[in-house]
Design a protein around this motif. Structure first.
Motif, PDB file in Angstrom:
ATOM      1  N   LEU A 239       0.822  -1.060   0.572  1.00  0.00           N
ATOM      2  CA  LEU A 239       0.061  -0.119  -0.113  1.00  0.00           C
ATOM      3  C   LEU A 239       0.765   1.220  -0.352  1.00  0.00           C
ATOM      4  O   LEU A 239       0.836   2.263  -0.625  1.00  0.00           O
ATOM      5  CB  LEU A 239      -1.205  -0.119   1.421  1.00  0.00           C
ATOM      6  CG  LEU A 239      -1.943   1.255   1.675  1.00  0.00           C
ATOM      7  CD1 LEU A 239      -2.522   1.196  -0.199  1.00  0.00           C
ATOM      8  CD2 LEU A 239      -2.569   0.894   2.493  1.00  0.00           C
ATOM      9  N   HIS A 240       2.014   1.651   0.466  1.00  0.00           N
ATOM     10  CA  HIS A 240       3.238   2.781   0.769  1.00  0.00           C
ATOM     11  C   HIS A 240       3.536   2.572  -0.494  1.00  0.00           C
ATOM     12  O   HIS A 240       3.404   4.101  -1.120  1.00  0.00           O
ATOM     13  CB  HIS A 240       3.262   1.943   1.764  1.00  0.00           C
ATOM     14  CG  HIS A 240       2.791   2.470   3.441  1.00  0.00           C
ATOM     15  ND1 HIS A 240       2.176   3.850   3.508  1.00  0.00           N
ATOM     16  CD2 HIS A 240       3.576   2.158   4.158  1.00  0.00           C
ATOM     17  CE1 HIS A 240       2.104   3.492   4.601  1.00  0.00           C
ATOM     18  NE2 HIS A 240       3.081   2.573   6.112  1.00  0.00           N
ATOM     19  N   GLU A 241       4.073   1.850  -1.022  1.00  0.00           N
ATOM     20  CA  GLU A 241       4.738   2.196  -2.694  1.00  0.00           C
ATOM     21  C   GLU A 241       3.258   1.707  -3.209  1.00  0.00           C
ATOM     22  O   GLU A 241       3.484   2.897  -4.319  1.00  0.00           O
ATOM     23  CB  GLU A 241       5.355   0.346  -2.964  1.00  0.00           C
ATOM     24  CG  GLU A 241       6.071  -0.079  -4.086  1.00  0.00           C
ATOM     25  CD  GLU A 241       5.507   0.358  -5.602  1.00  0.00           C
ATOM     26  OE1 GLU A 241       5.627   0.783  -6.035  1.00  0.00           O
ATOM     27  OE2 GLU A 241       4.165  -0.518  -5.593  1.00  0.00           O
ATOM     28  N   LEU A 242       1.954   1.310  -3.717  1.00  0.00           N
ATOM     29  CA  LEU A 242       1.710   2.370  -4.225  1.00  0.00           C
ATOM     30  C   LEU A 242       1.041   3.091  -4.318  1.00  0.00           C
ATOM     31  O   LEU A 242       0.535   4.191  -4.913  1.00  0.00           O
ATOM     32  CB  LEU A 242       0.270   1.040  -4.062  1.00  0.00           C
ATOM     33  CG  LEU A 242      -0.861   0.936  -5.563  1.00  0.00           C
ATOM     34  CD1 LEU A 242      -0.534   0.829  -6.721  1.00  0.00           C
ATOM     35  CD2 LEU A 242      -2.488   0.720  -5.245  1.00  0.00           C
ATOM     36  N   ALA A 243       0.883   3.852  -3.163  1.00  0.00           N
ATOM     37  CA  ALA A 243       0.959   4.927  -2.689  1.00  0.00           C
ATOM     38  C   ALA A 243       1.602   5.973  -3.374  1.00  0.00           C
ATOM     39  O   ALA A 243       1.390   7.863  -3.636  1.00  0.00           O
ATOM     40  CB  ALA A 243      -0.369   5.960  -1.057  1.00  0.00           C
TER      41      ALA A 243
END
Length: 358
Positions: A239-243
């Protein structure tokens, strides 16, 4: 005798290749880079005329890459079965589905310049590569005879982001201010900056302090308790990488009504509420879309007890295909193996053959 001598003389004058059997075919491997994406193409000695485009799974940002690109584990089984195999390392790491679809299409076109008389081309992907496979068949139906998604994350980007968000806010609710983790919770920039092992250890320690809450969370997330820490830390990483890729948080939960967390009234009253970044939401909706509209056969197969692609995720693409009127092009094989992407080489080949018999 004169005739025999003449025949001997004629044979002696023949070019050398005519006296020996043709040189047996040999396997070959080509490799290179296309617009920042390392690639390799393996062709077996006894090629059957079929090409498999092999899409690998999630690769965290910063993981070192080998040069030339190494072959995926299932490559040899496919080569032994007679298939040529082309695979790309993708031009970016992380949840790179959109880049991967473009990279694989670019490689497919290049592979066709290296191979003559390709009878059929197939797409086969593992984990995130399963989403690459489904998206490739939706976007480039004329390029493929069909495809196979194994242990595949065949979810639209928006659905995936919302699922990951649920995991993180649920952990924050049950384990606030956990020792070894930022007091601001798993959605914070401080959590995003933690090394993955430190994040995992903090989550595992917190889960051990509240076994009842851990069991409740494991049941809701459809994960075995001993795999829960790994699943939560992976969801935070993705999720953090996607954000970061999308330019903001791609999912929100302002209006979400949760269920399955025990006391649902208390959970909904106390769970962390966040708003999605509109541009990031548009990114995952547009760039990571899956519609379920198929014109070519697609085979899905999963593993037993997969802690990464759990049953609720496995059901998403069949539902999309049914709503799109493409159910006839989709086949879900019975689950085999254990864990995440626990397929033998023979099972990979069998799944590919199942796509060819649709």
């Amino acid at each position: 005798m004169r005739a025999l001598l003449a025949l001997t003389l004629v044979i002696g004058l023949l070019p050398l290749p005519a006296l020996h059997a043709a040189t047996p075919p040999t396997p070959r491997t080509l490799s290179g880079e296309l617009q920042g994406a390392p690639w390799r193409l393996d062709v077996p000695a006894r090629w059957n005329g079929e090409l498999v485009m092999l899409a690998h799974g999630y690769e965290p940002v910063g993981v070192p890459r080998e040069t030339p690109m190494s072959a995926a584990d299932s490559t040899q089984a496919l080569l032994d079965a007679g298939y040529a195999v082309a695979q790309s390392a993708y031009s970016s790491q992380g949840w790179a589905v959109a880049d991967a679809v473009a990279d694989m299409e670019r490689l497919r076109q290049h592979a066709l310049t290296q191979l003559k008389q390709v009878r059929h081309t197939w797409m086969l992907g593992f984990s995130m590569g399963g989403a690459v496979t489904a998206a490739s068949l939706e976007q480039h139906p004329n390029a493929y005879a069909g495809g196979v998604s194994l242990c595949g994350a065949t979810l639209p980007g928006q659905t995936l982001a919302e699922d990951l968000l649920t995991t993180l806010v649920a952990f924050n609710y049950f384990f606030p201010k956990a020792e070894g983790l930022p007091a601001t919770g798993l959605l914070s920039s401080e959590a995003a900056a933690l090394p993955q092992m430190a994040l995992y250890q903090g989550i595992a320690t917190a889960l051990a302090t509240q076994p009842k809450h851990a069991a409740q969370l494991a049941a809701r997330l459809q994960v075995a308790p001993d795999a829960l820490a790994g699943t939560i830390s992976l969801h935070a990483l993705v999720l953090h990488e996607l954000a970061q890729r999308a330019g903001g948080l791609p999912a929100g939960n302002d209006g979400t009504v949760y269920s399955g967390f025990g006391d649902d009234a208390a959970f909904n009253a106390g769970v962390q509420r966040v708003q999605a970044n509109a541009a990031a939401q548009a990114y995952v909706r547009d760039r990571l879309s899956l519609s379920g509209r198929l014109q070519r056969p697609l085979v899905l197969q999963f593993n037993h007890g997969d802690p990464t692609i759990v049953p609720r995720m496995q059901a998403v693409y069949p539902q999309l295909a049914a709503r799109a009127g493409s159910a006839a092009e989709l086949r879900v094989l019975p689950s085999v193996g254990e864990g995440h992407c626990g397929f033998s080489g023979a099972q990979v080949v069998d799944a590919l053959k199942a796509a060819a018999t649709r």
